[in-house]
Design a protein around this motif. Structure first.
Motif, mmCIF file in Angstrom:
data_model
loop_
_atom_site.group_PDB
_atom_site.id
_atom_site.type_symbol
_atom_site.label_atom_id
_atom_site.label_comp_id
_atom_site.label_asym_id
_atom_site.label_seq_id
_atom_site.Cartn_x
_atom_site.Cartn_y
_atom_site.Cartn_z
ATOM 1 N N TYR A 162 73.711 26.772 45.563
ATOM 2 C CA TYR A 162 74.682 25.896 46.221
ATOM 3 C C TYR A 162 74.167 25.461 47.588
ATOM 4 C CZ TYR A 162 79.036 24.466 48.499
ATOM 5 O OH TYR A 162 79.994 23.769 49.180
ATOM 6 N N ALA A 207 85.435 13.678 37.003
ATOM 7 C CA ALA A 207 85.114 15.059 36.643
ATOM 8 C C ALA A 207 86.334 15.783 36.088
ATOM 9 C CB ALA A 207 84.574 15.807 37.862
ATOM 10 N N GLU A 259 86.960 19.692 35.253
ATOM 11 C CA GLU A 259 86.494 20.454 36.404
ATOM 12 C C GLU A 259 87.582 20.543 37.465
ATOM 13 O OE1 GLU A 259 83.321 19.231 39.630
ATOM 14 O OE2 GLU A 259 82.296 20.120 37.909
ATOM 15 N N TYR A 284 75.165 13.953 36.160
ATOM 16 C CA TYR A 284 74.287 15.061 36.500
ATOM 17 C C TYR A 284 75.038 16.386 36.529
ATOM 18 C CZ TYR A 284 70.017 12.475 37.378
ATOM 19 O OH TYR A 284 68.881 11.732 37.217
ATOM 20 N N ARG A 285 76.296 16.324 36.894
ATOM 21 C CA ARG A 285 77.094 17.554 36.879
ATOM 22 C C ARG A 285 77.326 18.002 35.435
ATOM 23 N NH1 ARG A 285 77.780 22.119 39.388
ATOM 24 N NH2 ARG A 285 79.869 22.987 39.172
ATOM 25 N N PRO A 327 73.184 18.943 33.785
ATOM 26 C CA PRO A 327 72.279 19.326 34.879
ATOM 27 C C PRO A 327 70.818 19.409 34.473
ATOM 28 C CG PRO A 327 73.555 21.213 34.122
ATOM 29 C CD PRO A 327 74.157 20.011 33.476
ATOM 30 N N ALA A 351 73.060 17.135 43.224
ATOM 31 C CA ALA A 351 74.263 16.988 42.406
ATOM 32 C C ALA A 351 74.314 17.989 41.265
ATOM 33 C CB ALA A 351 74.345 15.565 41.855
ATOM 34 N N LYS A 352 73.162 18.529 40.873
ATOM 35 C CA LYS A 352 73.129 19.521 39.801
ATOM 36 C C LYS A 352 73.684 20.872 40.264
ATOM 37 C CE LYS A 352 68.920 17.654 37.661
ATOM 38 N NZ LYS A 352 67.504 17.943 37.306
ATOM 39 N N PRO A 380 79.593 20.973 42.891
ATOM 40 C CA PRO A 380 80.654 20.282 42.156
ATOM 41 C C PRO A 380 80.760 18.813 42.536
ATOM 42 C CG PRO A 380 81.416 22.428 42.857
ATOM 43 C CD PRO A 380 80.081 22.231 43.513
ATOM 44 N N SER A 381 81.187 17.994 41.580
ATOM 45 C CA SER A 381 81.179 16.540 41.759
ATOM 46 C C SER A 381 81.955 16.087 42.994
ATOM 47 C CB SER A 381 81.759 15.866 40.511
ATOM 48 O OG SER A 381 81.015 16.223 39.376
ATOM 49 N N THR A 423 79.984 16.871 46.034
ATOM 50 C CA THR A 423 78.785 16.034 46.052
ATOM 51 C C THR A 423 79.100 14.683 46.670
ATOM 52 O OG1 THR A 423 77.789 17.071 44.101
ATOM 53 C CG2 THR A 423 77.086 14.839 44.612
ATOM 54 N N VAL A 477 81.988 27.108 43.440
ATOM 55 C CA VAL A 477 81.012 27.066 42.360
ATOM 56 C C VAL A 477 81.080 28.335 41.527
ATOM 57 C CG1 VAL A 477 78.587 26.802 41.806
ATOM 58 C CG2 VAL A 477 79.525 25.630 43.787
#
Length: 301
Positions: free
Chosen positions: A15, A120, A126, A176-177, A180, A234-235, A238-239, A242, A291
């Protein structure tokens, strides 16, 4: 117990790396306006030369790492989608800067947290942490202040293109989230390759001043750095967060435009930008906790 502690430690470390990469990306992306407006070349010429140099530098970097196969041949449908969607965003972003102020483009992009978080929530299920939600609300408050100070001076076409770019960037963050394992460099190069022939058809990039080509070469390198750090960051984050970290561009871009282009933002832009910055910093204060919670609930890392 030790394995669980080690796992959580790795999550927190990932993170922290993600946050750092996203901050670097935001700072680098904040230079887009001064590069675009700092040359007389038309939008398609800017798109062409930035794409050529960005693709070249990124491909060279991938080759040096020995990951050509993973980045290009194994990018999959998600990587191809990022390339196509990213091309649309670039085609909107460059003329947006030509048609409206740097401050307006930056403040419109600040709405990305809400778009990304909504996507998301709907697509990935999410959960958004309370701190992220408060940060998004603070970001919105800053945007409202900036918009209020810009009423009557906004080019609607430029603002519309900036909004399209914002939706594109939020979509890429969520992709990307969700996936990943999608490579970052390959899709970035693909994005440029899609636009280069279009720029030759609709513009005259080979007829611009050599000095401006040199400036746009630097622009291409900066874009390569920004794209890769955004995708990699971004991987790991969290969106919603990000996008909030990407909102750092909101106060930075107008400041750079003032210093480099003498484009003076109104007082409302400065105040709103400061509020966005504070909202972003507060949103990441919780570090890895969101996360870890999402990971424990089976959300994709």
């Amino acid at each position: 117990m030790e394995l669980e502690t080690d796992r959580r430690s790795k999550v927190r470390s990932g993170y922290a790396v993600g946050v750092t990469l996203l901050i670097v990306s935001a700072i680098t992306f904040s230079t887009t306006g001064i590069f675009t407006k700092g040359v007389e070349a038309a939008a398609w010429a800017v798109i062409f030369w930035r794409g050529v140099f960005a693709a070249t530098v990124t491909t060279a970097w991938v080759a040096r790492r020995g990951t050509l196969r993973q980045e290009f041949l194994a990018m999959g449908r998600a990587g191809f989608a990022v390339g196509v969607i990213g091309a649309v965003g670039t085609a909107a972003l460059i003329p947006a800067f030509k048609l409206t102020t740097v401050a307006n483009v930056a403040l419109i992009y600040a709405s990305a947290p809400f778009i990304a978080a909504l996507m998301a929530w709907v697509i990935l299920k999410e959960r958004v942490s309370r701190r992220t939600a408060l940060g998004a609300a603070g970001s919105l408050a800053g945007v409202v202040i900036i918009v209020a100070g810009s009423l009557g001076d906004v080019n609607l076409t430029g603002d519309g293109l900036a909004l399209l770019m914002t939706v594109v960037m939020a979509t890429i963050m969520v992709i990307y989230r969700a996936r990943p394992d999608t490579p970052s460099a390959g899709p970035s190069v693909l994005q440029s390759l899609f636009l280069v022939p279009l720029a030759l058809i609709f513009g005259s990039p080979l007829q611009i001043d050599p000095v401006e080509i040199a400036i746009l070469a630097v622009f291409g390198v900066m874009h390569a750095i920004a794209s890769v750090t955004l995708a990699e960051g971004a991987k790991r984050v969290p969106s919603g967060q990000t996008a909030l970290l990407g909102a750092l561009e909101t106060p930075l871009a107008p400041i750079l435009a003032f210093l480099m282009l003498s484009e003076i933002p109104p007082t409302a832009t400065l105040i709103g930008g400061a509020i966005v910055l504070v909202a972003v910093l507060l949103s990441i204060k919780s570090k890895a906790t969101p996360v870890v919670e999402l990971s424990d609930q089976g959300t994709r890392p």
